[in-house]
Design an enzyme around this catalytic site. Sequence first.
Site, PDB file in Angstrom:
ATOM      1  N   TYR A  38      -6.833  58.156  16.871  1.00 18.38           N
ATOM      2  CA  TYR A  38      -6.645  58.687  15.673  1.00 18.38           C
ATOM      3  C   TYR A  38      -7.817  59.456  15.118  1.00 18.38           C
ATOM      4  O   TYR A  38      -7.640  60.727  14.698  1.00 18.38           O
ATOM      5  CB  TYR A  38      -6.505  57.468  14.845  1.00 18.38           C
ATOM      6  CG  TYR A  38      -5.340  56.590  15.014  1.00 18.38           C
ATOM      7  CD1 TYR A  38      -4.038  57.135  14.327  1.00 18.38           C
ATOM      8  CD2 TYR A  38      -5.358  55.396  15.696  1.00 18.38           C
ATOM      9  CE1 TYR A  38      -2.954  56.204  14.787  1.00 18.38           C
ATOM     10  CE2 TYR A  38      -4.191  54.591  16.111  1.00 18.38           C
ATOM     11  CZ  TYR A  38      -2.931  55.054  15.397  1.00 18.38           C
ATOM     12  OH  TYR A  38      -2.030  54.151  15.744  1.00 18.38           O
ATOM     13  N   ASN A  59       6.264  60.353  10.230  1.00 18.10           N
ATOM     14  CA  ASN A  59       7.109  60.734  11.447  1.00 18.10           C
ATOM     15  C   ASN A  59       8.441  60.071  11.548  1.00 18.10           C
ATOM     16  O   ASN A  59       8.481  58.695  12.028  1.00 18.10           O
ATOM     17  CB  ASN A  59       6.306  60.990  12.864  1.00 18.10           C
ATOM     18  CG  ASN A  59       7.043  61.440  13.884  1.00 18.10           C
ATOM     19  OD1 ASN A  59       8.096  62.030  13.473  1.00 18.10           O
ATOM     20  ND2 ASN A  59       6.905  60.749  15.022  1.00 18.10           N
ATOM     21  N   CYS A  67       4.240  60.083  18.704  1.00 16.30           N
ATOM     22  CA  CYS A  67       2.945  59.490  18.041  1.00 16.30           C
ATOM     23  C   CYS A  67       2.614  58.473  18.727  1.00 16.30           C
ATOM     24  O   CYS A  67       1.603  57.542  18.378  1.00 16.30           O
ATOM     25  CB  CYS A  67       3.352  59.321  16.782  1.00 16.30           C
ATOM     26  SG  CYS A  67       5.255  58.525  16.173  1.00 16.30           S
ATOM     27  N   HIS A  68       3.406  57.941  19.744  1.00 14.79           N
ATOM     28  CA  HIS A  68       2.852  56.583  20.504  1.00 14.79           C
ATOM     29  C   HIS A  68       1.687  56.946  21.407  1.00 14.79           C
ATOM     30  O   HIS A  68       1.090  56.173  22.037  1.00 14.79           O
ATOM     31  CB  HIS A  68       3.959  56.174  21.547  1.00 14.79           C
ATOM     32  CG  HIS A  68       4.823  57.077  22.496  1.00 14.79           C
ATOM     33  ND1 HIS A  68       5.620  58.156  21.805  1.00 14.79           N
ATOM     34  CD2 HIS A  68       4.513  57.334  23.774  1.00 14.79           C
ATOM     35  CE1 HIS A  68       5.830  59.124  22.924  1.00 14.79           C
ATOM     36  NE2 HIS A  68       5.405  58.159  24.288  1.00 14.79           N
ATOM     37  N   GLU A  94       5.366  55.966  30.768  1.00  8.95           N
ATOM     38  CA  GLU A  94       4.894  57.295  30.959  1.00  8.95           C
ATOM     39  C   GLU A  94       3.789  57.167  31.840  1.00  8.95           C
ATOM     40  O   GLU A  94       3.114  57.993  32.126  1.00  8.95           O
ATOM     41  CB  GLU A  94       4.366  57.958  29.645  1.00  8.95           C
ATOM     42  CG  GLU A  94       5.499  58.074  28.546  1.00  8.95           C
ATOM     43  CD  GLU A  94       5.091  58.615  27.234  1.00  8.95           C
ATOM     44  OE1 GLU A  94       6.047  59.206  26.847  1.00  8.95           O
ATOM     45  OE2 GLU A  94       3.772  58.673  27.074  1.00  8.95           O
TER      46      GLU A  94
END
Length: 113
Positions: A38, A59, A67-68, A94
Amino acid sequence: MGLIVWDNGRVRRAKLEDYMDAVYILLNLIPPGMVTSYSTIAKILKVNSRLIGRILALNRDLIIVPCHRVVRSNGSLGGYSRGVMFKRKLLELEGVAFNNLRVSRRCFLENLL
DNA sequence: CATCGAACCAACC
DNA sequence: GGTTGGTTCGATG
């Protein structure tokens, strides 16, 4: 601080929603398997880091705005509008590595420099 | 390492 | 005006 925007002939301070496009572009520079914090995003946009959390919470489109991939600077997950369990699942899918409850330091984009 | 508390600031009440 | 967040940073043990 924060951005100043041109709004229909008036100059004003940016509202949170005004940052969405910029955040979208920045987030798409983070490859799958990597994260950023952040505060990194906050420094780029010249806003307080807590505001980034609130901007991301706006979002609605989790498909196009990843945004993860934004977590706390100490590696703990931070929040997610659909729950942190889901956030962790996405990151693991991921290829993000975890040490216990923290994202591994090597998965932070800013550490690759 | 972990925990604590102050500082942060727009939005919401 | 006071509270509240998808937080941070430095100080302290």
